[in-house]
Design a protein around this motif. Structure first.
Motif, PDB file in Angstrom:
ATOM      1  N   ALA A  62      18.149   6.011  -7.965  1.00 15.77           N
ATOM      2  CA  ALA A  62      18.416   6.752  -9.205  1.00 15.77           C
ATOM      3  C   ALA A  62      17.260   6.594 -10.189  1.00 15.77           C
ATOM      4  CB  ALA A  62      19.724   6.272  -9.830  1.00 15.77           C
ATOM      5  N   ILE A  63      16.707   5.391 -10.258  1.00 17.04           N
ATOM      6  CA  ILE A  63      15.572   5.133 -11.163  1.00 17.04           C
ATOM      7  C   ILE A  63      14.356   5.949 -10.736  1.00 17.04           C
ATOM      8  CG2 ILE A  63      13.918   3.367 -11.895  1.00 17.04           C
ATOM      9  CD1 ILE A  63      16.304   1.348 -11.728  1.00 17.04           C
ATOM     10  N   GLU A  64      14.128   6.033  -9.436  1.00 14.94           N
ATOM     11  CA  GLU A  64      12.998   6.815  -8.939  1.00 14.94           C
ATOM     12  C   GLU A  64      13.147   8.294  -9.267  1.00 14.94           C
ATOM     13  OE1 GLU A  64      12.685   6.095  -4.791  1.00 14.94           O
ATOM     14  OE2 GLU A  64      12.117   3.986  -5.005  1.00 14.94           O
ATOM     15  N   LEU A  65      14.399   8.783  -9.229  1.00 15.09           N
ATOM     16  CA  LEU A  65      14.645  10.208  -9.446  1.00 15.09           C
ATOM     17  C   LEU A  65      14.633  10.590 -10.918  1.00 15.09           C
ATOM     18  CD1 LEU A  65      17.453  10.771  -6.790  1.00 15.09           C
ATOM     19  CD2 LEU A  65      15.170  11.798  -6.779  1.00 15.09           C
ATOM     20  N   SER A  66      14.966   9.646 -11.791  1.00 12.32           N
ATOM     21  CA  SER A  66      15.008   9.956 -13.218  1.00 12.32           C
ATOM     22  C   SER A  66      14.346   8.832 -14.004  1.00 12.32           C
ATOM     23  CB  SER A  66      16.458  10.144 -13.690  1.00 12.32           C
ATOM     24  OG  SER A  66      16.493  10.444 -15.068  1.00 12.32           O
ATOM     25  N   LYS A  67      13.116   9.051 -14.375  1.00  9.08           N
ATOM     26  CA  LYS A  67      12.351   8.015 -15.075  1.00  9.08           C
ATOM     27  C   LYS A  67      12.897   7.745 -16.480  1.00  9.08           C
ATOM     28  CE  LYS A  67       9.521   7.796 -11.603  1.00  9.08           C
ATOM     29  NZ  LYS A  67       9.593   6.649 -10.654  1.00  9.08           N
ATOM     30  N   ASP A  68      13.628   8.709 -17.051  1.00  8.94           N
ATOM     31  CA  ASP A  68      14.121   8.550 -18.418  1.00  8.94           C
ATOM     32  C   ASP A  68      15.532   7.994 -18.487  1.00  8.94           C
ATOM     33  OD1 ASP A  68      11.752   9.601 -19.452  1.00  8.94           O
ATOM     34  OD2 ASP A  68      12.498  11.657 -19.284  1.00  8.94           O
ATOM     35  N   ALA A  69      16.204   7.851 -17.362  1.00  9.01           N
ATOM     36  CA  ALA A  69      17.605   7.421 -17.366  1.00  9.01           C
ATOM     37  C   ALA A  69      17.717   5.936 -17.671  1.00  9.01           C
ATOM     38  CB  ALA A  69      18.248   7.729 -16.022  1.00  9.01           C
ATOM     39  N   ALA A  70      18.586   5.608 -18.616  1.00 11.59           N
ATOM     40  CA  ALA A  70      18.798   4.210 -19.001  1.00 11.59           C
ATOM     41  C   ALA A  70      19.823   3.519 -18.108  1.00 11.59           C
ATOM     42  CB  ALA A  70      19.246   4.137 -20.458  1.00 11.59           C
ATOM     43  N   GLU A  71      20.824   4.265 -17.671  1.00 10.36           N
ATOM     44  CA  GLU A  71      21.975   3.639 -17.012  1.00 10.36           C
ATOM     45  C   GLU A  71      21.635   2.867 -15.743  1.00 10.36           C
ATOM     46  OE1 GLU A  71      26.470   4.726 -15.438  1.00 10.36           O
ATOM     47  OE2 GLU A  71      25.355   6.153 -16.668  1.00 10.36           O
ATOM     48  N   PRO A  72      20.931   3.455 -14.781  1.00 14.30           N
ATOM     49  CA  PRO A  72      20.647   2.663 -13.574  1.00 14.30           C
ATOM     50  C   PRO A  72      19.735   1.475 -13.843  1.00 14.30           C
ATOM     51  CG  PRO A  72      19.469   4.763 -13.527  1.00 14.30           C
ATOM     52  CD  PRO A  72      20.419   4.833 -14.671  1.00 14.30           C
ATOM     53  N   VAL A  73      18.903   1.571 -14.865  1.00  6.81           N
ATOM     54  CA  VAL A  73      18.032   0.447 -15.211  1.00  6.81           C
ATOM     55  C   VAL A  73      18.854  -0.718 -15.735  1.00  6.81           C
ATOM     56  CG1 VAL A  73      16.105  -0.310 -16.650  1.00  6.81           C
ATOM     57  CG2 VAL A  73      16.101   2.001 -15.698  1.00  6.81           C
ATOM     58  N   LEU A  74      19.812  -0.433 -16.624  1.00 10.41           N
ATOM     59  CA  LEU A  74      20.658  -1.506 -17.143  1.00 10.41           C
ATOM     60  C   LEU A  74      21.546  -2.076 -16.041  1.00 10.41           C
ATOM     61  CD1 LEU A  74      21.598  -3.194 -19.527  1.00 10.41           C
ATOM     62  CD2 LEU A  74      23.272  -1.398 -20.054  1.00 10.41           C
ATOM     63  N   ALA A  75      22.087  -1.201 -15.198  1.00 15.17           N
ATOM     64  CA  ALA A  75      22.922  -1.688 -14.094  1.00 15.17           C
ATOM     65  C   ALA A  75      22.120  -2.614 -13.182  1.00 15.17           C
ATOM     66  CB  ALA A  75      23.468  -0.501 -13.308  1.00 15.17           C
ATOM     67  N   LYS A  76      20.883  -2.244 -12.899  1.00 11.05           N
ATOM     68  CA  LYS A  76      20.026  -3.109 -12.080  1.00 11.05           C
ATOM     69  C   LYS A  76      19.757  -4.430 -12.795  1.00 11.05           C
ATOM     70  CE  LYS A  76      15.506  -3.305  -9.795  1.00 11.05           C
ATOM     71  NZ  LYS A  76      14.257  -2.559  -9.466  1.00 11.05           N
ATOM     72  N   ALA A  77      19.589  -4.380 -14.110  1.00 15.97           N
ATOM     73  CA  ALA A  77      19.373  -5.612 -14.872  1.00 15.97           C
ATOM     74  C   ALA A  77      20.561  -6.564 -14.716  1.00 15.97           C
ATOM     75  CB  ALA A  77      19.163  -5.276 -16.352  1.00 15.97           C
TER      76      ALA A  77
END
Length: 287
Positions: free
Chosen positions: A204-219
């Motif tokens: 998801a992060i690779e597909l959307s560089k601006d998306a916050a949600e998968p980044v926080l979930a990964k954190a």
């Protein structure tokens, strides 16, 4: 709302007509105007309302669409535009009333069934939401948005196997549908499969560089693995993208499950994250 893929009701509008000035919408009724002319003007008004929605002039669009339904009450498309405007204003009851009128005019139009499913979902009426979405998908099975909505209906009820099936079908139809991939991660995490969840969130992060949600979930996930510095870095990055994600209530609205919410709360206790959380909360409260 992100968790309901409000389908492009405007795509159902294929109205045609000559150029029409908005001022004409308020011309007093003249008895010798025939019904065909009035209907044509109603369709033009509906087109203009659809364009206003694209520019976020929602209240004006709603008024235009309401007038369009008076001029062309037998065309389901004008009711769709009115419903779209009402949904954007979070006026669920008027939106559903407009959609029900549209459905009477065109019972097998999938856009109407999908929109009714989306609206019922927002009402919390999950059984009816699933029913409308399934009926629409029986007619148009390749609608990625409707499949996503159906997956969310199952996800919020913790019915994980059908949720996975719906999200996977959505991704088959639209391979870059990062929201559906992200939600597959949500399901995997609640089922205890962290490796699979990480794979989905990385995609998801690779597909959307601006998306916050998968980044926080990964954190959250890497924090549970003991990677504190990386977790703090990722959380700071996510909250810098979208400060709304600082709120656990907001995350619950995004269909984060009990396990992920509890682990997010633990991440938010990390000492290195407190300044970022404070700044994000301040930004989130600023109109």
């Amino acid at each position: 709302m992100k968790r309901t893929a409000l389908l492009a009701l405007l795509a159902a509008l294929s109205c045609s007509g000559t150029a029409f000035s908005p001022a004409q919408a308020f011309t007093p009724y003249v008895p010798d105007l025939d019904s065909k002319y009035l209907e044509e003007q109603g369709l033009v008004l509906a087109q203009e309302a659809a364009q206003l929605l694209q520019f976020q002039q929602i209240e004006f669009a709603q008024r235009q669409a309401a007038l369009a339904t008076q001029l062309a009450p037998n065309d389901f498309r004008v009711w769709l535009v009115l419903a779209d405007a009402s949904l954007r204003l979070n006026q669920l009851d008027p939106a559903i009333a407009a959609l029900e009128k549209a459905q009477k005019l065109s019972p097998r139009e999938p856009a109407i069934l999908f929109a009714l499913g989306s609206a019922r979902f927002r009402q919390g009426n999950y059984s009816e939401a699933a029913s409308f979405l399934q009926r629409g998908l029986a007619i148009k099975p390749d609608s990625s948005g409707a499949l996503f909505d159906l997956g969310n209906v199952y996800l919020i009820q913790k019915q994980y196997p059908p949720a996975i099936a719906a999200f996977q079908k959505a991704v088959q139809v639209k391979p870059d549908f990062w929201e559906a991939i992200n939600n597959l991660g949500l399901v995997s995490y609640e089922q205890g499969d962290r490796n699979q969840a990480l794979n989905y969130w990385n995609r998801a992060i690779e597909l959307s560089k601006d998306a916050a949600e998968p980044v926080l979930a990964k954190a959250v996930l890497v924090y549970q693995q003991g990677q504190t510095e990386e977790a703090v870095r990722l959380a700071q990055q996510a909250l810098g993208k979208d400060s709304q994600y600082v709120s656990l209530d907001f995350l619950k609205e995004q269909l984060w499950g009990d396990r992920l919410l509890a682990d997010t709360n633990r991440l938010f206790q990390a000492p290195g994250l407190q300044a970022t959380l404070l700044e994000a909360r301040q930004r989130a409260q600023t109109p």
